[in-house]
Design a protein around this motif. Structure first.
Motif, PDB file in Angstrom:
ATOM      1  N   ARG A  43      -8.876  -4.929  11.991  1.00  0.00           N
ATOM      2  CA  ARG A  43      -7.816  -5.831  11.722  1.00  0.00           C
ATOM      3  C   ARG A  43      -6.315  -4.986  12.005  1.00  0.00           C
ATOM      4  N   VAL A  44      -6.462  -3.641  11.462  1.00  0.00           N
ATOM      5  CA  VAL A  44      -5.378  -2.870  11.536  1.00  0.00           C
ATOM      6  C   VAL A  44      -4.880  -2.528  12.890  1.00  0.00           C
TER       7      VAL A  44
ATOM      8  N   LEU B 162      -8.332   6.310   7.537  1.00  0.00           N
ATOM      9  CA  LEU B 162      -8.187   5.282   6.709  1.00  0.00           C
ATOM     10  C   LEU B 162      -9.164   4.936   5.461  1.00  0.00           C
ATOM     11  N   PRO B 163      -8.722   4.558   4.330  1.00  0.00           N
ATOM     12  CA  PRO B 163      -9.478   4.217   3.132  1.00  0.00           C
ATOM     13  C   PRO B 163     -10.637   3.232   3.540  1.00  0.00           C
ATOM     14  N   GLN B 164     -11.674   3.309   2.897  1.00  0.00           N
ATOM     15  CA  GLN B 164     -12.801   2.446   3.495  1.00  0.00           C
ATOM     16  C   GLN B 164     -12.777   0.933   3.029  1.00  0.00           C
TER      17      GLN B 164
ATOM     18  N   LEU C 115       0.442   5.641   6.699  1.00  0.00           N
ATOM     19  CA  LEU C 115       0.618   4.896   5.685  1.00  0.00           C
ATOM     20  C   LEU C 115       1.095   5.957   4.422  1.00  0.00           C
ATOM     21  N   THR C 116       2.172   5.688   3.927  1.00  0.00           N
ATOM     22  CA  THR C 116       2.981   6.591   2.907  1.00  0.00           C
ATOM     23  C   THR C 116       3.140   5.979   1.387  1.00  0.00           C
ATOM     24  N   THR C 117       3.427   7.082   0.778  1.00  0.00           N
ATOM     25  CA  THR C 117       3.520   6.608  -0.770  1.00  0.00           C
ATOM     26  C   THR C 117       4.990   6.052  -0.694  1.00  0.00           C
TER      27      THR C 117
ATOM     28  N   ASP D 186       2.498  12.938   0.887  1.00  0.00           N
ATOM     29  CA  ASP D 186       2.770  11.695   0.684  1.00  0.00           C
ATOM     30  C   ASP D 186       2.209  10.652   1.820  1.00  0.00           C
ATOM     31  N   ILE D 187       1.571  11.399   2.700  1.00  0.00           N
ATOM     32  CA  ILE D 187       0.725  10.541   3.760  1.00  0.00           C
ATOM     33  C   ILE D 187      -0.570  10.156   3.146  1.00  0.00           C
ATOM     34  N   GLU D 188      -0.763   9.018   2.987  1.00  0.00           N
ATOM     35  CA  GLU D 188      -2.081   8.515   2.335  1.00  0.00           C
ATOM     36  C   GLU D 188      -3.183   7.947   3.251  1.00  0.00           C
TER      37      GLU D 188
END
Length: 121
Positions: A46-47, A38-40, A96-98, A20-22
């Motif tokens: 910024r995050v 992190l996703p590209q 970040l999770t679902t 569940d952790i994305e």
């Protein structure tokens, strides 16, 4: 293995063991990225900056409302959660999770990751 490699491995393991952790990242309190998975399409700078600001604000709100030391910041959006917790001194772990994530399991796995981060730093 370098310290950066070790921290990246901790984040990858956290995500691999908790479906569940994305995404995850380790950020300094002053808003600098230390390690990330992190996703590209997500802007790391910024995050890191926004997370630092939220953690600082959360710390002040917690103190102002006499809630004691801040343990976590939790944001619930329609697509899932963003959870920030203090990690080693001067750092915070972000995941970040679902939307369907089991938060108890997420918190437990984040706690274990924080222990490993403290050892690595």
């Amino acid at each position: 293995m370098s310290r950066t490699d070790t921290l990246n491995q901790i984040l990858r393991t956290l995500q691999a063991e908790t479906p569940d952790i994305e995404a995850s990242a380790l950020v300094s309190e002053d808003g600098l990225m230390i390690a990330s998975a992190l996703p590209q399409h997500i802007d790391e700078m910024r995050v890191a900056g926004m997370s630092s600001t939220l953690l600082s604000l959360g710390t002040r709100v917690s103190a102002e409302l006499a809630r004691g030391s801040l343990e976590q910041v939790l944001i619930r959006g329609e697509n899932g959660y963003a959870i920030m917790v203090a990690a080693a001194q001067g750092t915070m772990l972000i995941v970040l999770t679902t939307r369907e994530a089991k938060l108890g399991l997420i918190f437990l796995d984040m706690s274990n990751a924080v222990k490993n981060i403290k050892k690595a730093l």
